[in-house]
Write an enzyme that holds these catalytic residues in place. Structure first.
Site, PDB file in Angstrom:
ATOM      1  N   ASP A   1       0.827  -1.214   0.000  1.00  0.00           N
ATOM      2  CA  ASP A   1       0.000   0.000   0.000  1.00  0.00           C
ATOM      3  C   ASP A   1       0.859   1.261   0.000  1.00  0.00           C
ATOM      4  OD1 ASP A   1      -2.269  -1.444  -0.096  1.00  0.00           O
ATOM      5  OD2 ASP A   1      -2.989  -0.926   1.904  1.00  0.00           O
TER       6      ASP A   1
ATOM      7  N   ARG B   1       2.494   6.263  -2.663  1.00  0.00           N
ATOM      8  CA  ARG B   1       3.563   7.108  -3.213  1.00  0.00           C
ATOM      9  C   ARG B   1       3.282   7.451  -4.673  1.00  0.00           C
ATOM     10  NH1 ARG B   1       7.785   6.315  -6.457  1.00  0.00           N
ATOM     11  NH2 ARG B   1       7.620   4.051  -6.404  1.00  0.00           N
TER      12      ARG B   1
ATOM     13  N   TYR C   1      -5.172   3.828   8.412  1.00  0.00           N
ATOM     14  CA  TYR C   1      -4.858   4.410   9.716  1.00  0.00           C
ATOM     15  C   TYR C   1      -6.119   4.688  10.525  1.00  0.00           C
ATOM     16  CZ  TYR C   1      -1.947   7.024  12.997  1.00  0.00           C
ATOM     17  OH  TYR C   1      -1.284   7.456  14.111  1.00  0.00           O
TER      18      TYR C   1
ATOM     19  N   SER D   1      -6.969   1.684  12.608  1.00  0.00           N
ATOM     20  CA  SER D   1      -6.054   1.565  13.752  1.00  0.00           C
ATOM     21  C   SER D   1      -6.452   2.515  14.875  1.00  0.00           C
ATOM     22  CB  SER D   1      -4.620   1.889  13.328  1.00  0.00           C
ATOM     23  OG  SER D   1      -4.180   1.005  12.325  1.00  0.00           O
TER      24      SER D   1
END
Lengths: 304, 304, 304, 304
Positions: free
Chosen positions: C71, C76, C190, C193
């Site tokens: 990922d 990027r 994220y 998380s």
């Protein structure tokens, strides 16, 4: 539209609520020469001849329905009303937890004036329908939920084991107390207590939130379009489940291997909102009733 | 010590468990000329003359007690045994969720040899006692908990309102489904599902963990010494609570304004552990049965 | 469409990834007489003359872009590509955490055959744009996010104080490490998380998830339509913030009283998906890569 | 004991704090003919000749130390003081978040009178020490923590992979932002924000709390005796970590495969507490500063 009666529903167990119902009844009958109906169980205490059964109330015979109480009262009435064509709801809070309500005792007469003048918006709210499938037989329709459908163990101290499918795809299997499938409207209710996210009412969704999964290993809350189909299967031999709709209706003795399917309902609930925009109305209720207002010192800065 | 009999308790509803009980009974009677007793309800299926009631079993008449099943079976027996001087427990898992167990079907005969040789450690485990105070009257002792005391609403869909005091100091008031007061032993059971922390059995504590507090505004889990006193008061008018001890014993109809006090019990439960240290034994069971083993690629590194 | 070249991007720091890039390059050039381009930084290691800068790659000059890595590599490249008209992405996982990827080393040649035959679906993914407003001056566009925009304290050990507005309505003020505004695509990254919910990619949303709010008193995760505007203001005197876009681009030295606004981006990212339906593709990736598969005994039942 | 000077430490960046320091200095020198020392950095602003370096302050040369600020100031001073034999601390809050403080501006002179009369209790607080082991070489002592030792990724956008051992037993491996090892004292600080439990200061423990584990799959918070040894190993190739002690001291460039060990420190911090019991003092501070006081209607009851 102005020729239709207005209906009042109310908690039975609170003198304060009943007094308010009586005062609103008098206010409306005097001021506007309006016909006012009362849900059957409170009519004897206010005006016996104006009684109407909840299940008979529709948008055809009621301009709107005033519900006096908290969220519990709104949910009771929404579940009791005709599901096909219910009238808009004006919720009046009298001191309990209430997120669905639009007004409260001190402001009710001002707000009624606005509503009678047509100075309001309608929030059109999607609902869910639960179906039961025993032994791969046909679907049995169980009822509609405004807030959530809850599937729990029939014995508090025995954890359920369930599997979850979405749109026919197996997602997970968990040990847990239960599982909540909630609407956006219900996202700030039991769903939030159980760790689910708050979802804007503009988003038409279902949220699946597991209740106390064993060792916290369960599925994290997942939010999917409301036109999805969720299927929950009870897996644990010899352990029944039960289904609770909006905290109002309980279906017991759901046997192992039964499947519960949840889909978008074909009907809506309508709320009267007294703001210039539904979005503004929502975020303000959210801040006031759910988020609260932490008071930290505003000039606080870290030591350098 | 070798002259005392060994006792066997077992699930009734599993042929596999009963067969294992029978085989262990035979193994012990043959091999060691040991006297073996059976809890009353399984004795008719194995050896009717060797029956003993759970409540009569003590460390004086039993060298140790073998419990065949999962954590549910251990909790049932611990709650049924004499509370004063119970014998050590050897838990034998037969396929369910089990954290308290020490061995399982494939290893049981090897492990029994070790135990019979005295090649084991005793884990001495503290418990909690719940007391009920109605209308400021005297304390009524309700029972002892190995894992946890759970106080919940009597109606699943109506949230409780409670206040919590610790050592007489008011701590908080919350709307919630219920509250768990757990021991270290119970910290990996329902407490963990509800968001509490795992606590080493070397620490003698109570953990207070709220169950689905309204809008997630409740008290975060708090851990206090086991010689503290926790007092929970039911505040919501017209809403009863109930108390569930270790998921085994339910006390219903706890009325508003009742107080429940929780203190350290005056008795212990003893588990047989087959490791060189209790600490090692605990961390290995924790890893194997609660934490699991995530398999991530070990050579994973971030893109630079 | 078949006349356009195919482009390959790849991690630089992994020999395994570079070898795979080389093999795919050879496979494509031989088998299909296709022109194949290579992102500038890897071209010297494979075929120097076929180099193209990431920012020059568009759907006009590339049929699609193969990204080899996890990922992190996809993010990027997505951040480096032309934002206006980027080509579809085929992600190839080589052993890292990867949710955005569609294929992996062992299956890549089979899957490329399918893609070359046009046997695939396009998943069209919304993004967010962050803007900075210093001292009530004009908006400065900061960049687009596929997964999330993260606003954090510039000093790890000093907590931020922020206020949050949605559509101009003040929602809350919190002490916290930071705040994540994520897309549906980023909901499993994220955001998850940090305690946010998983959101189906069919729902076009922003999710606001606070990062470690002080004493857990912060805003619970909230999900709003993607056409909303979120405004975050940094409140703490003398404490700068920083903004991290997709974990790739960091904007530092965001001063107290600056506002960050987040709105839907005017461009999309396109992923190649190799399933009969995007919904099926999503739920299968979700189960395999995020949820995992707990193995509990299927015949487990509670003791009766 | 009355012959020893009293020392004052203070934030530098707040005029309000410095003024209070000046006033307390004058109060003490006038009223009691006490010698009063000032930490070096504030002395020039109040009384240059009375300067003393933090690291030189011990219980031998200071009766106690007054710290003016919030928790950040207390942590700075505790980390700067001599670790061997530090004097007791009286924390004075001036408007920031503060849990360690005992008094505040309005009450300080009353409270100082009490302290000077000896009318106080000492809370003796355990600390942790962190050690670094590079390439299996010797342990390098890094420093002592009153609240917590935090191990995080050196790059905010790259998740760490760590393994955790307790007392030499492998417990788990996780992808995460970081891990907190906190004391009871630190349990209401960063640990609580990250989802850990509140722990009574009477319990001498370490709490391991993971920070945003990937996909929420990490270890749940675990609480172990303070005489345990925790070992954290950094696993991800090419990704450094850093260690932050009490949010004050940062050790950078911790390389992959390094181990960090955490054990009980051999020194204590002492706080002055002005209550009749330390337990009462703690629960009151907890309620006031951490839990807050939700205001729900006390006569709320469910609709029947």
């Amino acid at each position: 539209m102005e020729k239709k009666p207005i209906t009042i529903a109310c908690r039975m167990d609170s003198e304060r609520a009943l007094n308010l119902a009586r005062n609103i009844f008098n206010f409306l009958t005097k001021k506007k020469s309006k016909e006012v109906l009362l849900e059957t169980r409170i009519a004897p205490k206010i005006m016996p001849h104006s009684s109407i059964d909840l299940e008979d109330i529709t948008a055809d015979n009621s301009e709107f329905i005033i519900i006096i109480g908290g969220d519990g009262s709104v949910l009771r009435v929404v579940n009791g009303l005709s599901q096909k064509n219910p009238p808009p709801i004006l919720g009046v809070n009298i001191g309990s937890i209430g997120f669905l309500d639009e007004t409260f005792e001190k402001r009710i007469y001002n707000d009624l004036e606005k509503v009678l003048k047509g100075d309001y918006l309608i929030e059109n709210v999607s609902k869910l329908t639960a179906y039961l499938i025993k032994n791969n037989s046909e679907e049995l329709r169980l009822g509609n939920a405004l807030n959530e459908i809850l599937i729990i163990s029939s014995k508090f101290s025995k954890v359920l084991q369930i599997s979850i499918k979405i749109d026919g795809v197996f997602i997970s299997r968990s040990y847990l107390d239960g599982v909540i499938i909630s609407t956006s409207t219900g996202s700030t209710a039991y769903n939030l207590s159980a760790g689910g996210s708050i979802v804007s009412p503009k988003l038409d969704i279902m949220q699946i939130t597991e209740l106390n999964p064993y060792a916290r290993t369960g599925l994290k809350p997942i939010i999917i379009p409301i036109n999805s189909e969720v299927e929950i299967r009870l897996l644990r031999p010899r352990l029944n489940g039960k289904i609770v709709i909006d905290g109002q209706t309980t279906i017991r003795e759901i046997q192992p291997n039964s499947k519960i399917r949840i889909r978008e309902a074909k009907c809506y609930t309508k709320f009267i909102r007294l703001s210039t925009s539904l979005s503004l109305n929502y975020y303000k209720r959210l801040r006031k009733k759910i988020i609260g207002n932490l008071r930290f010192p505003l000039d606080d800065s870290p030591e350098e």
